[in-house]
Every structure is written in C-alpha cells, then in structure tokens.
Design an enzyme around this catalytic site. Sequence first.
Site, short mmCIF file in Angstrom:
data_model
loop_
_atom_site.label_atom_id
_atom_site.label_comp_id
_atom_site.label_asym_id
_atom_site.label_seq_id
_atom_site.Cartn_x
_atom_site.Cartn_y
_atom_site.Cartn_z
N CYS A 141 26.60 54.28 69.90
CA CYS A 141 25.64 53.67 69.01
C CYS A 141 26.13 54.56 67.39
CB CYS A 141 24.45 54.58 69.15
SG CYS A 141 23.49 54.12 70.61
N CYS A 142 26.00 53.44 66.22
CA CYS A 142 26.06 54.00 64.99
C CYS A 142 25.07 53.28 64.22
CB CYS A 142 27.47 53.81 64.57
SG CYS A 142 28.14 52.17 64.10
#
Length: 151
Positions: free
Chosen positions: A64-65
């Site tokens: 995730c970012c």
Amino acid sequence: MRISVSSDMDEPVARSLVAALRDRGHEVRPHGALRPGDDPQWAVCSEAAAREVADGTADQAVVCCWTGTGASIAANKVPGVRAALCTDAYTADGARRWNDANVLALSLRLTSEPLLKEILDAWFAGEPSADAEDRQNVDRVRLLDHGNTRR
C-alpha cells in the site's frame, strides 16, 4: 496463508487491512509503517513484502501507498512477483484469474473499508485460470523476470 503487508503510512485503511487479514485466519507479516522501527518509504517496504513472496516466506503480499502506484511498481521489480493495483473487486478477481497475481497493491487514498472488504473477497475467491492462453501469458511474464523472451 502467510501474507506480507506493507504500507508507507499508518493510515486507518492499512490498519483495517491487517485486521481483516487476521480475521480471515491469515498470518500477517507487517512492513514499513505497520512495523515499528521499519523503513516506511514505499519503495523499501513494498520491496520487502514482495521479496518475501519471491523467496517463499510469504504466500502472497498486499502493498500500500497513497495511490498504490509506487507500491505496485516497486513490488513488480522483484523477479517472480506479479503485483496488481486493484481499485475494485472486478479488477482484483481478474488479476488473480487472468494474471495469476501474487501481490495486491492498494491505494490508501481511494480504498474505503467497505471497498477493502469487496476487494479482499474477490482476491481470495479468485483462482488462476487454467486456460492455455492465460497460462502462456503468465509464462511469458516469468521469462521477462529473467530477461529471456522470444521475439
């Protein structure tokens, strides 16, 4: 299943992701902002999670970012990883089915908790296709990992 999870930020959806995976009975291996003292840079923590998939210490990963793009790019640089940025359940199902994706990339900005559940449901329900053309494409990607492609 052993699932590596990375996030460059300690956001509510990232914490919900870890909880949802544990609730589904998975062993979660956190990286980045989800693990105190770890390097939270998206390229670093996404690579760490992807490497665990490539070396077999994790069965799958979720990276995730903020947009999910950087995390997916970093993960896909690891040979043996097929990361897919999924913003909906249909894409997650297709990524597992047609691309035999082994890393799910998520946007912390776009993924709500209800959407996260739908994406995870589709991801874990999806099975890699046995269709010959789909398998040939996945095999081609494996060749690309090693710089061996036919023209």
